[in-house]
Every structure is written in structure tokens, then in C-alpha cells.
Design a protein around this motif. Sequence first.
Motif, PDB file in Angstrom:
ATOM      1  N   LEU A   1      55.080  49.758  26.470  1.00  0.00           N
ATOM      2  CA  LEU A   1      54.481  49.466  27.769  1.00  0.00           C
ATOM      3  C   LEU A   1      54.333  50.792  28.510  1.00  0.00           C
ATOM      4  CD1 LEU A   1      56.619  46.360  28.744  1.00  0.00           C
ATOM      5  CD2 LEU A   1      54.335  46.389  27.739  1.00  0.00           C
ATOM      6  N   PHE A   2      53.145  51.058  28.975  1.00  0.00           N
ATOM      7  CA  PHE A   2      52.846  52.322  29.639  1.00  0.00           C
ATOM      8  C   PHE A   2      52.630  52.078  31.128  1.00  0.00           C
ATOM      9  CE2 PHE A   2      51.564  52.689  25.264  1.00  0.00           C
ATOM     10  CZ  PHE A   2      51.996  53.943  24.889  1.00  0.00           C
ATOM     11  N   ARG A   3      53.356  52.825  31.941  1.00  0.00           N
ATOM     12  CA  ARG A   3      53.213  52.815  33.385  1.00  0.00           C
ATOM     13  C   ARG A   3      53.148  54.279  33.828  1.00  0.00           C
ATOM     14  NH1 ARG A   3      52.383  48.469  31.949  1.00  0.00           N
ATOM     15  NH2 ARG A   3      53.290  46.497  32.585  1.00  0.00           N
ATOM     16  N   PRO A   4      52.666  54.545  35.039  1.00  0.00           N
ATOM     17  CA  PRO A   4      52.658  55.946  35.486  1.00  0.00           C
ATOM     18  C   PRO A   4      54.054  56.562  35.375  1.00  0.00           C
ATOM     19  CG  PRO A   4      51.411  54.578  37.003  1.00  0.00           C
ATOM     20  CD  PRO A   4      52.094  53.641  36.036  1.00  0.00           C
ATOM     21  N   ASP A   5      54.139  57.643  34.661  1.00  0.00           N
ATOM     22  CA  ASP A   5      55.374  58.416  34.481  1.00  0.00           C
ATOM     23  C   ASP A   5      56.489  57.648  33.787  1.00  0.00           C
ATOM     24  OD1 ASP A   5      54.043  60.488  35.795  1.00  0.00           O
ATOM     25  OD2 ASP A   5      54.810  59.874  37.741  1.00  0.00           O
ATOM     26  N   THR A   6      56.159  56.560  33.063  1.00  0.00           N
ATOM     27  CA  THR A   6      57.169  55.753  32.380  1.00  0.00           C
ATOM     28  C   THR A   6      56.593  55.161  31.101  1.00  0.00           C
ATOM     29  OG1 THR A   6      58.234  55.128  34.453  1.00  0.00           O
ATOM     30  CG2 THR A   6      58.666  53.720  32.581  1.00  0.00           C
ATOM     31  N   ILE A   7      57.403  55.187  30.035  1.00  0.00           N
ATOM     32  CA  ILE A   7      57.069  54.482  28.803  1.00  0.00           C
ATOM     33  C   ILE A   7      58.291  53.660  28.420  1.00  0.00           C
ATOM     34  CG2 ILE A   7      56.477  54.708  26.361  1.00  0.00           C
ATOM     35  CD1 ILE A   7      55.033  57.327  27.124  1.00  0.00           C
TER      36      ILE A   7
ATOM     37  N   LEU B   1      63.854  53.237  27.626  1.00  0.00           N
ATOM     38  CA  LEU B   1      63.003  53.607  28.752  1.00  0.00           C
ATOM     39  C   LEU B   1      62.976  55.122  28.877  1.00  0.00           C
ATOM     40  CD1 LEU B   1      61.385  52.698  31.274  1.00  0.00           C
ATOM     41  CD2 LEU B   1      63.556  52.732  32.519  1.00  0.00           C
TER      42      LEU B   1
ATOM     43  N   ASN C   1      61.406  57.964  31.338  1.00  0.00           N
ATOM     44  CA  ASN C   1      60.735  58.349  32.580  1.00  0.00           C
ATOM     45  C   ASN C   1      60.458  59.846  32.517  1.00  0.00           C
ATOM     46  OD1 ASN C   1      60.970  55.782  33.803  1.00  0.00           O
ATOM     47  ND2 ASN C   1      63.057  56.241  34.422  1.00  0.00           N
TER      48      ASN C   1
END
Length: 156
Positions: free
Chosen positions: A111-117, A136, A138
Motif C-alpha cells: 500500500l503506497f501513501r505519501p512518504d509511507t509504504i 511499515l 516511513n
Amino acid sequence: MGTLSLDTLAGNDIVILALMHAAGYVRTGADDDEIWLNFRKQNGNNTPIATFDYGLTADLTLSGNGGSDKYNVGLSGEGTALIEVDDNDLNPGNTQDKLNIYGTDDVDRFLFRPDTILAMLLDSNDEVLGDGSAELINYDSSIESTVVFGGAGEDN
């Protein structure tokens, strides 16, 4: 269990961590550094190889500071891990900081989020395995390049 703090100071450094069972910090100096997490050195080969072991059982912060730094994070697909990549580069844009994430040979869900995988291991029905454990990662805005290598599994 205490906290581990590893500071390499100046110079082009290579740090290879196969196991980490205490919360900690890895800080390298102001030059071009490489940090390898869940990797081990292979005899006769300069490139470390992934262990895929559940080698991280506590929170870990990786900080390359100045210079062009390369962070290589090998996932295990087991347990829960929080990895913070905080480059602390005072002159971003003058360097090329890279984050490489290596998935397992099983089926991983990223799952890709801004500044996080976020990475989770899936079963043959695409259901999250076990208790929903996840790894996680960050990272801060100093990271100019992020690449995820999925491994041999049919990742999604």
C-alpha cells in the motif's frame, strides 16, 4: 531490552544489519553511505543478499544525513516492523538519496501513501495472513527516489 545507537561519523560507509532485536538508530555521516536492513554479506560477493528472516523485532530509524545515501530494506513477511528513514539532509537537491524496498518471494500486498509504504503478506486467497502483521516504512522528503522490488510472488 535497551536501545541501540550506531553512529558511523564521516566517510563513505556501508552498514549491513541482518538482525535487530532492540529499538534503535543507525546514523551515518555526511558522505555517500549505504544501509542494508535484513541483508547479510555473501562470501566472495560485494552485494549483500536478503535474508527474508524476521530480523527486525523493534522500531528502527535509519538516518544517512548529508551525502547521496542509499537505503535498502529487505522485508520478511513476518511480524510487525516500523522502519523510519529520516535522511536529515540539510541540502536536499544537492544529493541523490534512494530508498529500495525488497519484497519477499511470497505474495506481498503493498500500500503506497505519501512518504509511507506498507507491506503485508497474503495467502492464496489474497487475504492478509495471520494477525494482520505488517511492515511499515516511513520516509522523509529528502528521499528523491523510491523503488519497490516485489520478489518472486504475485504481488499486488
